[in-house]
Design a protein around this motif. Sequence first.
Motif, PDB file in Angstrom:
ATOM      1  N   LEU A 106     -16.094  14.819  -1.112  1.00 56.87           N
ATOM      2  CA  LEU A 106     -15.180  14.696  -2.246  1.00 56.87           C
ATOM      3  C   LEU A 106     -15.925  14.065  -3.420  1.00 56.87           C
ATOM      4  CD1 LEU A 106     -12.102  13.249  -0.330  1.00 56.87           C
ATOM      5  CD2 LEU A 106     -12.339  15.592  -1.152  1.00 56.87           C
ATOM      6  N   ASP A 107     -15.606  14.525  -4.641  1.00 61.45           N
ATOM      7  CA  ASP A 107     -16.235  13.903  -5.808  1.00 61.45           C
ATOM      8  C   ASP A 107     -15.543  12.571  -6.117  1.00 61.45           C
ATOM      9  OD1 ASP A 107     -13.833  14.512  -7.085  1.00 61.45           O
ATOM     10  OD2 ASP A 107     -14.604  16.399  -7.879  1.00 61.45           O
ATOM     11  N   GLU A 108     -16.027  11.881  -7.108  1.00 59.92           N
ATOM     12  CA  GLU A 108     -15.523  10.544  -7.402  1.00 59.92           C
ATOM     13  C   GLU A 108     -14.059  10.553  -7.825  1.00 59.92           C
ATOM     14  OE1 GLU A 108     -17.968   8.604 -10.226  1.00 59.92           O
ATOM     15  OE2 GLU A 108     -19.777   8.640  -8.970  1.00 59.92           O
ATOM     16  N   GLU A 109     -13.670  11.516  -8.659  1.00 62.24           N
ATOM     17  CA  GLU A 109     -12.282  11.578  -9.113  1.00 62.24           C
ATOM     18  C   GLU A 109     -11.331  11.846  -7.951  1.00 62.24           C
ATOM     19  OE1 GLU A 109     -11.950  14.404 -12.207  1.00 62.24           O
ATOM     20  OE2 GLU A 109     -13.215  13.302 -13.630  1.00 62.24           O
ATOM     21  N   GLU A 110     -11.718  12.777  -7.077  1.00 65.49           N
ATOM     22  CA  GLU A 110     -10.868  13.091  -5.929  1.00 65.49           C
ATOM     23  C   GLU A 110     -10.765  11.889  -4.987  1.00 65.49           C
ATOM     24  OE1 GLU A 110     -11.871  17.878  -5.686  1.00 65.49           O
ATOM     25  OE2 GLU A 110     -12.943  16.440  -4.431  1.00 65.49           O
ATOM     26  N   SER A 111     -11.882  11.219  -4.729  1.00 69.01           N
ATOM     27  CA  SER A 111     -11.855  10.047  -3.847  1.00 69.01           C
ATOM     28  C   SER A 111     -10.974   8.951  -4.424  1.00 69.01           C
ATOM     29  CB  SER A 111     -13.272   9.524  -3.626  1.00 69.01           C
ATOM     30  OG  SER A 111     -14.087  10.497  -3.013  1.00 69.01           O
ATOM     31  N   GLU A 112     -11.045   8.762  -5.735  1.00 69.42           N
ATOM     32  CA  GLU A 112     -10.233   7.730  -6.373  1.00 69.42           C
ATOM     33  C   GLU A 112      -8.750   8.080  -6.299  1.00 69.42           C
ATOM     34  OE1 GLU A 112      -9.902   5.406 -10.687  1.00 69.42           O
ATOM     35  OE2 GLU A 112     -11.380   7.004 -10.375  1.00 69.42           O
ATOM     36  N   TYR A 113      -8.429   9.342  -6.498  1.00 66.32           N
ATOM     37  CA  TYR A 113      -7.021   9.754  -6.447  1.00 66.32           C
ATOM     38  C   TYR A 113      -6.452   9.550  -5.039  1.00 66.32           C
ATOM     39  CZ  TYR A 113      -2.949  12.805  -6.150  1.00 66.32           C
ATOM     40  OH  TYR A 113      -1.692  13.292  -5.919  1.00 66.32           O
ATOM     41  N   PHE A 114      -7.188  10.009  -4.031  1.00 64.87           N
ATOM     42  CA  PHE A 114      -6.678   9.886  -2.666  1.00 64.87           C
ATOM     43  C   PHE A 114      -6.655   8.431  -2.207  1.00 64.87           C
ATOM     44  CE2 PHE A 114      -8.354  14.386  -2.411  1.00 64.87           C
ATOM     45  CZ  PHE A 114      -7.096  14.968  -2.389  1.00 64.87           C
ATOM     46  N   SER A 115      -7.538   7.600  -2.703  1.00 63.87           N
ATOM     47  CA  SER A 115      -7.487   6.171  -2.371  1.00 63.87           C
ATOM     48  C   SER A 115      -6.229   5.540  -2.958  1.00 63.87           C
ATOM     49  CB  SER A 115      -8.732   5.464  -2.895  1.00 63.87           C
ATOM     50  OG  SER A 115      -9.899   5.973  -2.291  1.00 63.87           O
ATOM     51  N   ARG A 116      -5.891   5.902  -4.199  1.00 62.85           N
ATOM     52  CA  ARG A 116      -4.653   5.385  -4.799  1.00 62.85           C
ATOM     53  C   ARG A 116      -3.429   5.895  -4.041  1.00 62.85           C
ATOM     54  NH1 ARG A 116      -6.961   6.828  -9.840  1.00 62.85           N
ATOM     55  NH2 ARG A 116      -5.399   8.501  -9.990  1.00 62.85           N
ATOM     56  N   ALA A 117      -3.477   7.146  -3.614  1.00 65.09           N
ATOM     57  CA  ALA A 117      -2.345   7.689  -2.850  1.00 65.09           C
ATOM     58  C   ALA A 117      -2.176   6.943  -1.528  1.00 65.09           C
ATOM     59  CB  ALA A 117      -2.566   9.185  -2.591  1.00 65.09           C
ATOM     60  N   ASN A 118      -3.300   6.599  -0.900  1.00 69.52           N
ATOM     61  CA  ASN A 118      -3.234   5.840   0.348  1.00 69.52           C
ATOM     62  C   ASN A 118      -2.605   4.470   0.124  1.00 69.52           C
ATOM     63  OD1 ASN A 118      -3.658   5.199   3.033  1.00 69.52           O
ATOM     64  ND2 ASN A 118      -5.738   4.507   2.704  1.00 69.52           N
ATOM     65  N   GLU A 119      -2.957   3.828  -0.982  1.00 72.12           N
ATOM     66  CA  GLU A 119      -2.361   2.532  -1.298  1.00 72.12           C
ATOM     67  C   GLU A 119      -0.869   2.651  -1.573  1.00 72.12           C
ATOM     68  OE1 GLU A 119      -4.537   0.989  -4.566  1.00 72.12           O
ATOM     69  OE2 GLU A 119      -6.409   0.692  -3.439  1.00 72.12           O
ATOM     70  N   MET A 120      -0.480   3.722  -2.253  1.00 67.39           N
ATOM     71  CA  MET A 120       0.947   3.925  -2.529  1.00 67.39           C
ATOM     72  C   MET A 120       1.744   4.076  -1.233  1.00 67.39           C
ATOM     73  SD  MET A 120       1.753   4.005  -5.842  1.00 67.39           S
ATOM     74  CE  MET A 120       3.141   5.129  -5.957  1.00 67.39           C
ATOM     75  N   LEU A 121       1.196   4.812  -0.278  1.00 68.28           N
ATOM     76  CA  LEU A 121       1.902   5.005   0.988  1.00 68.28           C
ATOM     77  C   LEU A 121       1.954   3.718   1.794  1.00 68.28           C
ATOM     78  CD1 LEU A 121       0.574   8.517   2.069  1.00 68.28           C
ATOM     79  CD2 LEU A 121       2.791   7.955   1.091  1.00 68.28           C
ATOM     80  N   GLU A 122       0.913   2.887   1.702  1.00 69.18           N
ATOM     81  CA  GLU A 122       0.928   1.620   2.415  1.00 69.18           C
ATOM     82  C   GLU A 122       1.933   0.647   1.810  1.00 69.18           C
ATOM     83  OE1 GLU A 122      -2.956   0.046   2.541  1.00 69.18           O
ATOM     84  OE2 GLU A 122      -3.657   1.379   4.157  1.00 69.18           O
ATOM     85  N   LEU A 123       2.039   0.624   0.476  1.00 69.18           N
ATOM     86  CA  LEU A 123       3.013  -0.258  -0.171  1.00 69.18           C
ATOM     87  C   LEU A 123       4.441   0.163   0.126  1.00 69.18           C
ATOM     88  CD1 LEU A 123       1.304  -0.774  -3.647  1.00 69.18           C
ATOM     89  CD2 LEU A 123       1.434  -2.400  -1.765  1.00 69.18           C
ATOM     90  N   ASN A 124       4.679   1.481   0.213  1.00 74.68           N
ATOM     91  CA  ASN A 124       5.987   2.018   0.592  1.00 74.68           C
ATOM     92  C   ASN A 124       7.093   1.506  -0.333  1.00 74.68           C
ATOM     93  OD1 ASN A 124       7.713   3.582   2.142  1.00 74.68           O
ATOM     94  ND2 ASN A 124       8.198   1.901   3.519  1.00 74.68           N
ATOM     95  N   GLN A 125       6.832   1.541  -1.617  1.00 70.06           N
ATOM     96  CA  GLN A 125       7.817   1.072  -2.592  1.00 70.06           C
ATOM     97  C   GLN A 125       8.649   2.233  -3.126  1.00 70.06           C
ATOM     98  OE1 GLN A 125       5.515  -1.053  -5.498  1.00 70.06           O
ATOM     99  NE2 GLN A 125       5.241  -2.850  -4.183  1.00 70.06           N
ATOM    100  N   PHE A 126       9.106   3.088  -2.238  1.00 73.00           N
ATOM    101  CA  PHE A 126       9.950   4.223  -2.610  1.00 73.00           C
ATOM    102  C   PHE A 126      11.411   3.835  -2.439  1.00 73.00           C
ATOM    103  CE2 PHE A 126       5.979   5.901  -0.807  1.00 73.00           C
ATOM    104  CZ  PHE A 126       5.486   6.587  -1.899  1.00 73.00           C
ATOM    105  N   GLN A 127      12.245   4.364  -3.317  1.00 68.38           N
ATOM    106  CA  GLN A 127      13.660   4.015  -3.266  1.00 68.38           C
ATOM    107  C   GLN A 127      14.354   4.659  -2.079  1.00 68.38           C
ATOM    108  OE1 GLN A 127      15.415   4.971  -7.028  1.00 68.38           O
ATOM    109  NE2 GLN A 127      14.229   3.439  -8.165  1.00 68.38           N
ATOM    110  N   ASP A 128      13.996   5.886  -1.766  1.00 70.90           N
ATOM    111  CA  ASP A 128      14.618   6.576  -0.649  1.00 70.90           C
ATOM    112  C   ASP A 128      13.626   7.575  -0.063  1.00 70.90           C
ATOM    113  OD1 ASP A 128      14.504   8.409  -2.670  1.00 70.90           O
ATOM    114  OD2 ASP A 128      16.665   8.596  -2.934  1.00 70.90           O
ATOM    115  N   ALA A 129      14.060   8.261   0.983  1.00 73.31           N
ATOM    116  CA  ALA A 129      13.188   9.218   1.663  1.00 73.31           C
ATOM    117  C   ALA A 129      12.881  10.425   0.781  1.00 73.31           C
ATOM    118  CB  ALA A 129      13.855   9.680   2.966  1.00 73.31           C
TER     119      ALA A 129
END
Length: 722
Positions: free
Chosen positions: A85-108
């Motif tokens: 993966l290039d740098e931009e893709e790695s950065e995007y997927f790393s942020r997505a991983n953090e978002m899923l770990e935080l789990n700050q979603f209002q609903d399913a």
Amino acid sequence: MPREQQKRGRRAEKKAEKDESKRKFQEDPDAPVAKRLKPSAGEADETNDAAGFEENGDYIPLDQGEAPEGEVPDNSGDMVFYGLLDEEESEYFSRANEMLELNQFQDAEERSLFVDSVYAEASGKELKIACSQGCSRLMEKLISMSNPPQLRRIFSKFIGHFLHLVQHRFASHCCETLFIHAGPAVMQKTKPRPKDSEGGEEEPEQSLADMFMSVVEELKNNWGYLLTERFASHTIRVLLLVLAGEPVDVTSNESFVASRKKERLEIPTIQGEEKVGKTKKEKHTVPESFEPTLKKIMTDMVAGLDDVYLRALATHPVGNPVLQVLLFLELSHFGKSSAKDPKSTIRRLVPDESFEEESESGIFIRGLLYDPVGSRLLETMVRYLPGKAFKNLYRNNLGDRIGSLSRNSTAGYVVLRILERLGKDDLKIAMTNIIPEIPGLIERSRLVVPKVLIERAMVRGIDTKPLAEALEAAYSADPIIRLQQMLKFNISENVASKSEDHDMDAATDGKDRKPRGPPPISAAEKAEKLHASLLVQAMLTVPGPMSQIVYTALLAQTSETIAQLAQEPTTSRVLQQALTSTTSTPQIRRQLTTRFQGHLTPLALSSSGSHVVDALWSATKDIFFVKERMAQELEQHEQELRDSFVGRAVWRNWSMDLFKRRRRDWAYKAKGLEERDAAVEGAERPKSKLEQARARYAAAREAADAGATGANQTAVASRDAK
């Protein structure tokens, strides 16, 4: 002028040519690398002869070398690289991983939209992400949160590459997660979606059942090799259990799948998804075609191995767990009648069902007893062997030696599985043989065998008085010291450390103070304290002399010592058990609960002590005056409790708001009257004394009126008769 020193002859020329070629290679890094050719059959035979190996020798290459990251060797020696993966893709997927770990979603629904957007971004890069060290965890989380259509799409991306993916250090975990979550959905029928519904991606034509069959077809010629492959063996175990419809719980300590070193990813869940998580730990229905496929896999996996190699796998750290899965499926899933097949795995490991001491099977069993790896396979055999075979194994090999086996740190775990299967009579004999070893087990902190022995004796209805006497003799006669020995808790050290801290603070006059906490505890000491706490909790469940050993030691402690025990994570569990167990009489609870008065506030502010304060609510349900005094003590420190997270939980569990505003309703609840009313459906609130008097007066008035009416009717009737 001196001459330059030069080497002469052919060796100097060869060295110069070698240095020149090396220099050219370093100057041109893009030069093609010559691929190492696979030797032909004749050359391989000549190499083996030169090395001194016979064609069918005893050399068994169990261990395989590791490949560089991102490259996976298959049987042909080729390397497969899916790109980075290039740098931009790695950065995007790393942020997505953090978002899923935080789990700050209002609903399913909001989280589902986010997962869809990540899938759209990952389209065409699935194999790169799965093989990436930093992003493979994201792929596991995505698979865990996917619905059946998304599982089918990601499954279709992996088809054709499973032979390489299951052997990859990071992608193999993605394959495991995919199999685990696709298994329960294999019987669900999915509606076809239009092509433009999600990013213009086509819906795969194959069903999940067909995809599993494709995986089996892709791996069918490599079972023997994958059996001992470092990363693939985990995935193969998951695949076998999923094809059998068995639940796969990687978080369990007794799981066949995951080792203790496996990283447990905590997948966040939205409220209302607990039922979905429970279904993944239950058996699921599979298509009828899976059963013959599973039988063929199990047959092919060991068909090409001779008996010597198969028994060598029993002590191999990678091959042993696969053998455990094979034995489990043979003996539990396909029925114990399959063990009579001479080609089955269990029959090839132990061909003699009598397990005589000098037989081939008996020698093999004794070799597994003291082996750290082989004993786990023996545990599986003891747990799932047919009844007749287990009785032969126990009487001819293990029964007479069960006392000495319980002393060994490795064979002791086999003893636990034996005790779980013994009947009442055999368990009595086993207890008689183990009781002389109790003092040695207590001294060496091997407390698992006594704990399981107590639990099994309760299940089988066996008198535990001899065992209680042995346990009491193993500890000090002084009840104060006895509790310290039982719980591995040294009170004097804690008091000394606190006084030392106080003296240090007084000497410095408040200058240059450094916070001093308790000394660090090693993992071995934590394990000892945990096992000691579990043993004492098991003793508290047995009525009679067994639980009296603990209650006598607890009642001999001072109030300060009880407060210290309540703030320790392991010992607080013992206090909770002592307060809520059915073996604790009202007299014991009356003496024990009063020792907490004056210490409720610091306990309520402690993470461990707050659970003890919660247990005091139910422990004082028949001691109302003690509960009322405790509530008054908590009320005096309301602000401190409200400022603490655990303190607010204690305030809520004790219904302190009700205590402040409506004392009568709180008293009604504190006495357990609400629970009694809830148990009896339709029961009304008990009447007060005034209401009972009014009811008696009304009943007497009705009876008097009824009597007067009856007398009048009788008089009228007699008059009419005249």
